[in-house]
Design an enzyme around this catalytic site. Structure first.
Site, PDB file in Angstrom:
ATOM      1  CB  CYS A 190       5.278   2.275   7.315  1.00 26.79           C
ATOM      2  SG  CYS A 190       4.742   3.728   6.391  1.00 26.79           S
ATOM      3  CG  LEU A 191       6.628   1.128   1.307  1.00 24.99           C
ATOM      4  CD1 LEU A 191       6.033   1.447  -0.061  1.00 24.99           C
ATOM      5  CD2 LEU A 191       7.714   0.069   1.194  1.00 24.99           C
TER       6      LEU A 191
ATOM      7  CG  HIS B 274       0.350   6.934   5.546  1.00 18.12           C
ATOM      8  ND1 HIS B 274       1.485   7.339   6.217  1.00 18.12           N
ATOM      9  CD2 HIS B 274       0.532   5.608   5.290  1.00 18.12           C
ATOM     10  CE1 HIS B 274       2.316   6.298   6.364  1.00 18.12           C
ATOM     11  NE2 HIS B 274       1.756   5.237   5.817  1.00 18.12           N
TER      12      HIS B 274
ATOM     13  N   GLY C 237       0.833  -1.189   0.000  1.00 16.69           N
ATOM     14  CA  GLY C 237       0.000   0.000   0.000  1.00 16.69           C
ATOM     15  C   GLY C 237       0.870   1.242   0.000  1.00 16.69           C
TER      16      GLY C 237
ATOM     17  CG  HIS D 129      -0.406   1.189   7.498  1.00 17.24           C
ATOM     18  ND1 HIS D 129       0.588   0.746   8.340  1.00 17.24           N
ATOM     19  CD2 HIS D 129       0.195   2.008   6.604  1.00 17.24           C
ATOM     20  CE1 HIS D 129       1.736   1.302   7.964  1.00 17.24           C
ATOM     21  NE2 HIS D 129       1.533   2.062   6.913  1.00 17.24           N
ATOM     22  CD  GLU D 130      -0.968   2.239   2.891  1.00 20.44           C
ATOM     23  OE1 GLU D 130      -0.568   3.412   2.723  1.00 20.44           O
ATOM     24  OE2 GLU D 130      -0.197   1.307   3.169  1.00 20.44           O
TER      25      GLU D 130
ATOM     26  CD  GLN E 136       3.358   5.810   2.700  1.00 15.37           C
ATOM     27  OE1 GLN E 136       2.369   5.254   2.240  1.00 15.37           O
ATOM     28  NE2 GLN E 136       4.377   5.152   3.236  1.00 15.37           N
TER      29      GLN E 136
END
Ligand code: NI
Length: 189
Positions: free
Chosen positions: A98-99, A144, A45, A140-141, A50
């Protein structure tokens, strides 16, 4: 165009993202670039903050984790202006990464059942009840978009234990094998 992933410590990750208007220019190209950045960094995701854009846009392809979580098989989403309604308040803890926080993984408590409403890249409305790990990815996404990251949900003690790791990301002392952008104040090694 290869989009870099903005890392923890960058202020864009802390902003409340803006709703997309019906006629947002270049949406489909942006979605394509976000999927490319997500696949390049082997994530499931990616939210627009991000990649440095404070807008309410998320891409998800959960299929790579389908072996462990069958509800993720073949599930690919473009979420424009998503809205989550919690259907069951009971929280379950599972490891997340997380990226934007390379090298950090922590157990995060989240609900397992949500009702999701969103627009796709053609601005068509959808809604669906989503459960299990897929519901976790969506939460989670969508966090953000509110300026939150998963470490905001962990205990003060856990946060203390990973303080050095987080600080290394903020100050740019971390090796990452996908294109990234560090916080503006980051000191380079
Ligand atoms: Ni994330």
């Amino acid at each position: 165009m290869k989009l870099p992933v903005y890392l923890y410590g960058h202020p864009v990750l802390r902003r409340q993202a803006e709703e997309l208007p019906q006629d947002f220019p270049g949406l489909k190209d942006l979605v394509k670039d976000m999927f490319a950045a997500m696949y390049e960094s082997e994530g499931v995701g990616l939210a627009a903050p991000q990649i440095g854009k404070s807008i309410r846009l998320v891409v998800i392809d959960a299929d790579p984790v389908a072996e462990a979580f069958p509800e993720c098989a073949g599930r690919k989403f473009v979420l424009v202006n998503p809205e989550i309604e919690i259907l069951d308040g009971e929280k379950v803890s599972r490891a997340e990464g997380c990226l934007s926080l390379p090298g950090v993984s922590e157990n995060v408590p989240r609900v397992e059942h949500i009702h999701l409403r969103w627009l796709d890249e053609d601005m068509q409305p959808h809604e669906e009840e989503i459960s299990g790990f897929l519901a976790r990815i969506v939460q989670h996404e969508c966090d953000h978009l509110e300026g939150k990251v998963f470490t905001d949900h962990i205990s003060a003690i856990r946060k203390q234990l990973i303080r050095r790791k987080l600080n290394d990301i903020v100050t740019g002392r971390v090796a990452v094998d996908y294109p990234v952008r560090f916080a503006p104040v980051a000191k380079r090694r």
